[in-house]
Design an enzyme around this catalytic site. Structure first.
Site, PDB file in Angstrom:
ATOM      1  CG  ASP A 166     -15.846   8.506 -24.357  1.00  0.00           C
ATOM      2  OD1 ASP A 166     -15.948   9.741 -24.254  1.00  0.00           O
ATOM      3  OD2 ASP A 166     -15.843   7.927 -25.463  1.00  0.00           O
ATOM      4  CE1 TYR A 215     -16.942   6.116 -30.907  1.00  0.00           C
ATOM      5  CE2 TYR A 215     -17.061   5.630 -28.562  1.00  0.00           C
ATOM      6  CZ  TYR A 215     -16.539   6.363 -29.609  1.00  0.00           C
ATOM      7  OH  TYR A 215     -15.601   7.330 -29.358  1.00  0.00           O
ATOM      8  CE  LYS A 242     -16.750  10.694 -27.831  1.00  0.00           C
ATOM      9  NZ  LYS A 242     -17.004   9.331 -27.303  1.00  0.00           N
ATOM     10  CG  HIS A 255     -18.320  11.749 -32.651  1.00  0.00           C
ATOM     11  ND1 HIS A 255     -18.897  10.516 -32.458  1.00  0.00           N
ATOM     12  CD2 HIS A 255     -16.988  11.527 -32.564  1.00  0.00           C
ATOM     13  CE1 HIS A 255     -17.965   9.602 -32.272  1.00  0.00           C
ATOM     14  NE2 HIS A 255     -16.792  10.186 -32.343  1.00  0.00           N
TER      15      HIS A 255
END
Length: 278
Positions: free
Chosen positions: A44, A49, A78, A111
Site C-alpha cells: 500500500d 506519501y 491513492k 484518499h
C-alpha cells in the site's frame, strides 16, 4: 496468507505492507522487496506519501527475487486532494502508474472525502471512469464516514469495494464498521499500531505474554479476527517478518473483549482532518 473476497468477487490479502511516512529512498525499495520475498502479497502506498518511485522499484525487485508474477501481487495507491475533480483523475492515476512503473493498480482509493459533497461525487465519477475503461481492477475510498458514503452511494453507479480507515484498539469505530458490513464494503485499517503507542498498553502486553507472541502480533491478530484488512508499516526486517506471522494462533473471546474495551475513540489522525468536517 488469508484473503478476503470483495463484493465484486475479486480477492485481496488480509495483511499487507504499509509505506506511510517512509522516505523515498533505496532502503524503502529494499524493504518492499524483502517483504515480498517473505510472503507479503499486498503493498500500500499513496501519491501523498511521495514514495511511489521507490515502492515501485521494490516491487520489481521483489517479484524477481520471489520468482512470482505481477499478477500475484495486490498493489494499492491513492488519489490526493490536489487532483480531485472528474477531469483530473485519469491524469493523476497515470502519474502514479508512471512513478510505480506499473501497467495497472489492483486498488485505487480516494484518499479523503474532499472539501464538499459536490467535489466528492464528481471525483468518484472519475474513479468510476477508470474502472469502466479497465484501467484499474478495483476502486475504493479512505477515511469516509457513513454520511460521506450515504452521499456517495446516492449518486454512484459503482460502489467502493474498500474503505481504508483508522482502526486500532483505541479507536474501534463500531458504528462505521457495522455500516460497512451492511453495505458489503470491506474495512481496511491503516496505522494499526498507532505509531507504536498501542504496543505499550498493559493489556496488550499481558495478552502477548499469555499467547507467547509479541504485542504487535497480538494487535494484528485482533484486527484479523475482526475481519478487517490490515497494513502494518515497518522498515525493520525482523518486524516485517514478525508482522506476517500471525496466522498460526488465535485470541480467545475473552482476550478479544479485553482489547475491545480499550477503545477511547482516540484518533492519531493529524493529516487533513478539516477535510472530514462536512
Amino acid at each position: 496468507m488469508n484473503t478476503f473476497t470483495l463484493y465484486n468477487g475479486q480477492t485481496m490479502p488480509q495483511l499487507g505492507l504499509g509505506t506511510y511516512r517512509i522516505d523515498n529512498n533505496d532502503e524503502l525499495a529494499q524493504r518492499v522487496s524483502f517483504a515480498i520475498e517473505h510472503g507479503y502479497r499486498s503493498i500500500d502506498t499513496a501519491a501523498r506519501y511521495g514514495n511511489e518511485e521507490k515502492v515501485g522499484e521494490g516491487i520489481k525487485k521483489g517479484i524477481q527475487a520471489a520468482g512470482i508474477h505481477r499478477s500475484d501481487l495486490f498493489i494499492t495507491s491513492k488519489l490526493w486532494l490536489d487532483d480531485y475533480g472528474r477531469m483530473n483523475v485519469e491524469e493523476a492515476y497515470q502519474r502514479t502508474l508512471d512513478k510505480l512503473d506499473l501497467d495497472y493498480l489492483d486498488l485505487y482509493l480516494m484518499h479523503w472525502p474532499g472539501s464538499n459533497e459536490e467535489e466528492m461525487i464528481d471525483t468518484w465519477k472519475g474513479m468510476e471512469d477508470l474502472l469502466k475503461q479497465n484501467k484499474v481492477k478495483n476502486i475504493g475510498v479512505s477515511n469516509f464516514q457513513p454520511h460521506h458514503l450515504e452521499s456517495l452511494l446516492s449518486h454512484a453507479s459503482i460502489k467502493p469495494v474498500i474503505n481504508q480507515i483508522e482502526f486500532h484498539p483505541y479507536l474501534t469505530q463500531n458504528d462505521l464498521r457495522l455500516y460497512l458490513k451492511a453495505q458489503r464494503i470491506q474495512a481496511e485499517a491503516w496505522s494499526p499500531f498507532m505509531n507504536g503507542d498501542i504496543l505499550k498498553d498493559e493489556t496488550i502486553q499481558a495478552i502477548a505474554e499469555e499467547v507467547a507472541k509479541s504485542p504487535a502480533q497480538v494487535v494484528l491478530r485482533w484486527h484479523i479476527q475482526h475481519d478487517v484488512i490490515v497494513i502494518p508499516k515497518s522498515i525493520t526486517p525482523s518486524r516485517i517478518k514478525e508482522n506476517i506471522n500471525v496466522f498460526d494462533f488465535k485470541l480467545s473471546d475473552d482476550q478479544m473483549k479485553s482489547i475491545d474495551l480499550l477503545n477511547q475513540n482516540k484518533s492519531i489522525d493529524a493529516d487533513v482532518p478539516s477535510y472530514k468536517s462536512y
